[in-house]
Motif scaffolding. Structure first.
Motif, mmCIF file in Angstrom:
data_model
loop_
_atom_site.group_PDB
_atom_site.id
_atom_site.type_symbol
_atom_site.label_atom_id
_atom_site.label_comp_id
_atom_site.label_asym_id
_atom_site.label_seq_id
_atom_site.Cartn_x
_atom_site.Cartn_y
_atom_site.Cartn_z
ATOM 1 N N PRO A 177 0.860 -1.184 0.000
ATOM 2 C CA PRO A 177 0.000 0.000 0.000
ATOM 3 C C PRO A 177 0.898 1.236 0.000
ATOM 4 N N GLY A 178 0.585 2.144 -0.871
ATOM 5 C CA GLY A 178 1.383 3.361 -1.010
ATOM 6 C C GLY A 178 1.336 3.829 -2.438
ATOM 7 N N GLY A 179 2.108 4.849 -2.731
ATOM 8 C CA GLY A 179 2.136 5.331 -4.098
ATOM 9 C C GLY A 179 2.710 6.723 -4.213
ATOM 10 N N LYS A 180 2.348 7.350 -5.292
ATOM 11 C CA LYS A 180 2.941 8.616 -5.703
ATOM 12 C C LYS A 180 2.791 9.720 -4.649
ATOM 13 N N VAL A 181 3.897 10.405 -4.431
ATOM 14 C CA VAL A 181 3.897 11.597 -3.591
ATOM 15 C C VAL A 181 3.492 12.758 -4.488
ATOM 16 N N GLU A 182 2.426 13.445 -4.133
ATOM 17 C CA GLU A 182 1.934 14.567 -4.933
ATOM 18 C C GLU A 182 2.862 15.779 -4.789
ATOM 19 N N HIS A 183 2.750 16.715 -5.721
ATOM 20 C CA HIS A 183 3.570 17.926 -5.692
ATOM 21 C C HIS A 183 3.416 18.630 -4.337
ATOM 22 N N ALA A 184 4.535 18.941 -3.716
ATOM 23 C CA ALA A 184 4.612 19.662 -2.435
ATOM 24 C C ALA A 184 4.106 18.844 -1.244
ATOM 25 N N GLU A 185 3.832 17.562 -1.435
ATOM 26 C CA GLU A 185 3.377 16.697 -0.342
ATOM 27 C C GLU A 185 4.598 16.051 0.321
#
Length: 159
Positions: free
Chosen positions: A38-46
């Motif tokens: 479980p997990g995935g892409k870090v969004e911009h500025a996150e």
């Protein structure tokens, strides 16, 4: 000139007794499925810390608390899903986390379709993302530098 892409992702390593919480990845066209963390892409500025909490909730229904940073994995490969192809550099940040609330449910209209507690002993038999093996190595070794040798892709292991 070859295009270059960077993908930053955060993953939850969540163990309960002899089981690991996994999610089943589904390709956008539905033709490919394999187990992943479980997990995935870090969004911009996150912050990756916030991303793993968000992603685990989205993919499994569980609320988690991050216990510690386990490590970081970095790998590059050629991908064809970009017109003309591209070199993709994937950086994964792995966190040990524990369940603090919620209840298991499957993601709807996302990149995964199932969440399941899988016995760790059965993981080698599964078609799975290489990041699961990286996570298990990080969890077992708990290296001070947060790094384990690369895990080769092949057989049942997918990118």
């Amino acid at each position: 000139m070859t295009a270059h892409r960077l993908r930053l992702a955060a993953y939850g390593v969540i163990l309960r007794e002899d089981r690991m919480l996994l999610a089943r990845y589904v390709s956008p066209d539905g033709s490919q499925r394999h187990w992943t963390l479980p997990g995935g892409k870090v969004e911009h500025a996150e912050d990756p810390y916030d991303a793993v909490v968000r992603e685990v909730a989205e993919e499994t229904g569980y609320r988690v608390a991050v216990e510690r940073l386990l490590g970081v994995d970095s790998r590059a490969r050629h991908v064809d899903w970009v017109p003309g192809g591209a070199e993709l550099h994937s950086v994964g940040v792995f966190y040990r986390a524990r369940i603090i609330g919620g209840r298991m449910r499957h993601e709807v209209d996302g990149s995964t379709d199932l969440a399941e507690w899988v016995p760790v002993a059965q993981i080698p038999e599964l078609e799975r993302a290489v990041i699961i093996d990286v996570a298990l190595r990080l969890e077992r070794a708990q290296p001070a530098d947060g790094h384990v040798p690369p895990v080769p892709v092949g057989g049942l292991l997918r990118h």
